[in-house]
Design an enzyme around this catalytic site. Structure first.
Site, PDB file in Angstrom:
ATOM      1  CG  ASP A 130      46.220  36.814  45.004  1.00 56.37           C
ATOM      2  OD1 ASP A 130      45.392  35.947  45.295  1.00 56.37           O
ATOM      3  OD2 ASP A 130      47.235  36.834  44.399  1.00 56.37           O
ATOM      4  CB  SER A 146      47.210  34.159  41.087  1.00 55.28           C
ATOM      5  OG  SER A 146      46.365  34.095  42.221  1.00 55.28           O
ATOM      6  CD  GLU A 148      50.320  39.167  44.914  1.00 53.56           C
ATOM      7  OE1 GLU A 148      49.193  38.332  44.617  1.00 53.56           O
ATOM      8  OE2 GLU A 148      51.316  38.986  45.131  1.00 53.56           O
ATOM      9  CG  HIS A 207      41.233  34.974  42.453  1.00 51.94           C
ATOM     10  ND1 HIS A 207      41.541  34.411  43.678  1.00 51.94           N
ATOM     11  CD2 HIS A 207      42.677  34.798  41.963  1.00 51.94           C
ATOM     12  CE1 HIS A 207      42.715  34.180  43.993  1.00 51.94           C
ATOM     13  NE2 HIS A 207      43.375  34.583  42.929  1.00 51.94           N
ATOM     14  CG  HIS A 236      41.514  30.944  43.204  1.00 49.90           C
ATOM     15  ND1 HIS A 236      42.394  31.264  42.177  1.00 49.90           N
ATOM     16  CD2 HIS A 236      42.191  30.982  44.267  1.00 49.90           C
ATOM     17  CE1 HIS A 236      43.290  31.578  42.567  1.00 49.90           C
ATOM     18  NE2 HIS A 236      43.474  31.058  43.891  1.00 49.90           N
TER      19      HIS A 236
END
Length: 440
Positions: A48, A88, A263, A311, A399
């Site tokens: 992530d 996310s 993840e 991302h 982000h």
């Protein structure tokens, strides 16, 4: 004269033979690489917040070639339905369902329609399924694969949707499965009791996890998120690699195959904190989990491994501060997160030098000491000092919309090459596994 002609002909034939052997050798090598075989299992690994800047810094941090570098096949676009910079939830929804949605929504279209996920499509074909994360297991990325809610904040509504749909559930977030959550609020249902009645083995720490054998598995190792990798030794929590290994061991008992999502949740959290050492440490933990998955795929021959961040987080740079240089090697000496070091400071912060020397191996300058002492958020100030020493820059605490690297190994890996949209990934997985995923 005849001798020369004979010698010339002999050399020509020798060259042809050698060239043929080289071509044949290359052909054998290509055929031995299992890119077009049958796919029974998919392991989808999501670091992530991870982008190419993380990959480059990590390469220098490690000092050798990371495992993932060997399997780079392309890049991936990350924008959501309503903005160029995704969160996310929307990114995960695209990667799980093949449909873009608005930020904050969990496997629901912008119009409010439930979207079938690649995990659900796999289960419909009789495959087993698993979710592994170092966040709460009800957090946005794991949630999108097996639940449908309008807001990612509704983690208590996500939890019951995971049970009996997902065979192996490993991560944090125990508070969302029990009668009582933070603040003493009582819930009508105790999901842990329900899970046990439904045949799940319940585990709470690393030792219990290592002892489990087969069957459905629910491992919740913390009330909230699990610990950052830098703090792993201070807990009884398993590593991401250990959870991945156990999930594969358990799910691979199903002859019809499995779908597993893993993840590396806290690479993203480190990016939000602009904490470069935390980011590199959790990337290292993620790489170890990738190695577990790749090793299994190499032995199994029917497993596709796909790796992509959802991302970028933080807009990390390689080098900065107006210098033609980068020193991410400095981060190897850091033994705690910025907030972790801040927690070691005494009331008047008079022990700043000692704490940073102990946990970061850095001798602070007087102006750096004063900066940390006066900071309203000392953890951020500590990160700032370490970032400048490592020459790792950041552009945001949120982000960014940059493209991210895409990696793949195993049968079907050739399908993922080139510049892909995040919505392509589940569709290509479905194609490789021959499962039905139709959200059109």
């Amino acid at each position: 004269m005849v001798f020369k002609k004979t010698l010339g002909i002999t050399l020509v034939f020798a060259l042809i033979l050698l060239t043929g052997l080289a071509v044949n050798s290359q052909t054998v090598s290509v055929q031995a690489d299992p890119v077009k075989g049958k796919v029974e299992n998919v392991i989808f690994m999501i670091p992530d917040g991870y982008s190419s800047a993380y990959a480059t810094n990590y390469r220098w941090f490690k000092g050798s070639t990371p495992v993932m570098d060997n399997y780079l096949v392309g890049m991936m676009k990350t924008y959501s339905a309503n903005t160029k910079v995704t969160d996310s939830a929307a990114a995960g929804t695209a990667m799980a369902t093949g449909v873009k949605t608005n930020n904050g929504m969990i496997s629901i279209s912008p119009e409010g329609k439930n979207l079938k996920t690649i995990l659900e499509a796999s289960v419909d074909r009789g495959k087993s399924s698993g979710l592994v994360a170092t966040s709460t297991i009800t957090h946005a990325t794991p949630a999108v694969f097996a639940s449908h809610v309008a807001s990612r904040a509704d983690e208590a509504d996500i939890a019951p949707q995971l049970l009996n749909k997902v065979d192996v559930i490993l991560g944090g977030g125990k508070q969302y499965f029990t009668h009582e959550s933070k603040g003493g609020k009582q819930k009508e249902r105790d999901l842990l009791e329900e899970a046990e009645k439904d045949g799940y083995q319940l585990v709470n720490n690393r030792d219990q996890l290592m002892k489990t054998q087969t069957g459905k598995l629910l491992g919740l190792f913390s009330d909230d998120a699990m610990a950052p990798e830098l703090n792993r030794k201070e807990t009884q929590e398993p590593s991401l690699a250990e959870m991945t290994d156990k999930a594969i061991q358990t799910l691979s008992k199903n002859r019809k195959g499995f779908f597993l999502m893993v993840e590396g949740s806290q690479i993203d959290w480190a990016g939000h904190a602009n904490d470069a050492a935390w980011a590199m440490s959790d990337t290292e933990a993620f790489e170890k989990a990738v190695k577990v998955a790749i090793d299994y795929a190499k032995k199994d021959g029917k497993t596709l491994v796909v790796i992509a961040g959802d991302h970028d987080t933080g807009g990390m740079s390689v080098g900065g501060y107006n210098q033609y240089a980068a020193n991410p090697e400095v981060l190897r000496n850091v033994k705690a997160t910025g907030d972790g070091m801040a927690a070691k400071l005494n009331t008047d912060r008079s022990n700043v030098k000692e704490v940073i020397k102990t946990y970061a191996g850095i001798d602070l300058k007087e102006e750096e000491v004063e900066k940390i002492k006066k900071a309203s958020k000392p953890g951020n100030a500590i990160n700032g000092v370490i970032n400048e020493r490592a020459l790792v820059g950041w552009t945001s605490g949120q982000h960014t919309g940059t493209d991210v690297p895409l990696y793949a190994y195993g049968p079907g890996s050739h399908l993922f090459s080139g510049l892909r949209d995040n919505t392509d990934l589940p569709k290509l997985m479905a194609k490789a596994m021959r499962v039905e995923l139709n959200n059109d």
